[in-house]
Design a protein around this motif. Structure first.
Motif, PDB file in Angstrom:
ATOM      1  N   LYS A 152       0.815  -1.224   0.000  1.00 14.73           N
ATOM      2  CA  LYS A 152       0.000   0.000   0.000  1.00 14.73           C
ATOM      3  C   LYS A 152       0.850   1.277   0.000  1.00 14.73           C
ATOM      4  N   ASP A 153       2.102   1.172   0.440  1.00 12.89           N
ATOM      5  CA  ASP A 153       3.005   2.328   0.491  1.00 12.89           C
ATOM      6  C   ASP A 153       3.988   2.388  -0.680  1.00 12.89           C
ATOM      7  N   ALA A 154       3.891   1.451  -1.617  1.00  9.97           N
ATOM      8  CA  ALA A 154       4.880   1.329  -2.688  1.00  9.97           C
ATOM      9  C   ALA A 154       4.973   2.589  -3.557  1.00  9.97           C
ATOM     10  N   LEU A 155       3.848   3.163  -3.951  1.00  7.87           N
ATOM     11  CA  LEU A 155       3.883   4.350  -4.816  1.00  7.87           C
ATOM     12  C   LEU A 155       4.491   5.552  -4.099  1.00  7.87           C
ATOM     13  N   LYS A 156       4.136   5.740  -2.841  1.00  7.49           N
ATOM     14  CA  LYS A 156       4.700   6.848  -2.067  1.00  7.49           C
ATOM     15  C   LYS A 156       6.208   6.666  -1.908  1.00  7.49           C
ATOM     16  N   ALA A 157       6.640   5.437  -1.635  1.00  7.03           N
ATOM     17  CA  ALA A 157       8.062   5.152  -1.465  1.00  7.03           C
ATOM     18  C   ALA A 157       8.821   5.358  -2.778  1.00  7.03           C
ATOM     19  N   GLN A 158       8.259   4.930  -3.896  1.00 10.63           N
ATOM     20  CA  GLN A 158       8.894   5.139  -5.208  1.00 10.63           C
ATOM     21  C   GLN A 158       9.066   6.629  -5.486  1.00 10.63           C
ATOM     22  N   HIS A 159       8.059   7.414  -5.141  1.00  9.10           N
ATOM     23  CA  HIS A 159       8.149   8.863  -5.357  1.00  9.10           C
ATOM     24  C   HIS A 159       9.288   9.465  -4.529  1.00  9.10           C
ATOM     25  N   ILE A 160       9.437   9.020  -3.290  1.00  8.42           N
ATOM     26  CA  ILE A 160      10.525   9.514  -2.435  1.00  8.42           C
ATOM     27  C   ILE A 160      11.873   9.105  -3.009  1.00  8.42           C
ATOM     28  N   LEU A 161      11.978   7.857  -3.494  1.00  6.26           N
ATOM     29  CA  LEU A 161      13.235   7.393  -4.096  1.00  6.26           C
ATOM     30  C   LEU A 161      13.614   8.223  -5.310  1.00  6.26           C
ATOM     31  N   GLU A 162      12.649   8.639  -6.099  1.00  7.97           N
ATOM     32  CA  GLU A 162      12.927   9.433  -7.295  1.00  7.97           C
ATOM     33  C   GLU A 162      13.454  10.819  -6.955  1.00  7.97           C
ATOM     34  N   THR A 163      13.146  11.313  -5.758  1.00  6.28           N
ATOM     35  CA  THR A 163      13.614  12.643  -5.371  1.00  6.28           C
ATOM     36  C   THR A 163      15.052  12.620  -4.865  1.00  6.28           C
ATOM     37  N   ILE A 164      15.577  11.430  -4.582  1.00  2.00           N
ATOM     38  CA  ILE A 164      16.941  11.308  -4.076  1.00  2.00           C
ATOM     39  C   ILE A 164      17.898  11.283  -5.251  1.00  2.00           C
TER      40      ILE A 164
END
Length: 137
Positions: free
Chosen positions: A59-71
């Protein structure tokens, strides 16, 4: 509620994964690392087992992917500026280790024969756009 974990990233070493894990947990995302203890015990098996897997709840995968893309995953200098490729001026430059010279190869060979970690490795930068390898002076 589903407690299924989804792999969102893989890392060669657990230190990289631990940094990202901390960032995701600070955002309230539950994180699980897979195979990090195996790789911490014997780093040479990292490629064989597919690295350290960073997993989050589905359920948190999309939010986590978005955070990874900002790094930013590309190299920066001591002043925080992106390192530029001398060939094509791209800022998509990453640090990597190589054993192309004699000293690095000898270190690798001693480490392999005596089951120790290599005590010398030559670091270089590689451009992701044009594959140019270079040193920074």
């Amino acid at each position: 509620m589903s407690s299924t974990f989804k792999t969102i990233a893989k890392f060669q070493y657990s230190t990289e994964a631990q940094i990202i894990k901390g960032r995701l947990e600070s955002e309230g995302i539950e994180v699980f690392l897979s195979d990090h203890l195996t790789i911490d015990t014997d780093p040479l098996v990292s490629n064989a087992i597919g690295g350290v897997k960073l997993k989050v709840l589905a359920k948190d995968a999309l939010k986590a992917q978005h955070i990874l893309e900002t790094i930013n995953k590309y190299s920066i200098d001591d002043d925080g500026n992106a390192i530029q490729c001398p060939n094509c001026n791209s800022s998509k430059v990453m640090l990597f280790s190589t054993i192309k010279d004699f000293k690095s190869f000898f270190s690798f060979l001693i480490g392999f024969l005596f089951s120790t970690l290599p005590f010398y490795a030559k670091d270089k930068y590689r451009c992701e756009e044009c594959n140019t390898e270079f040193d920074i002076k």
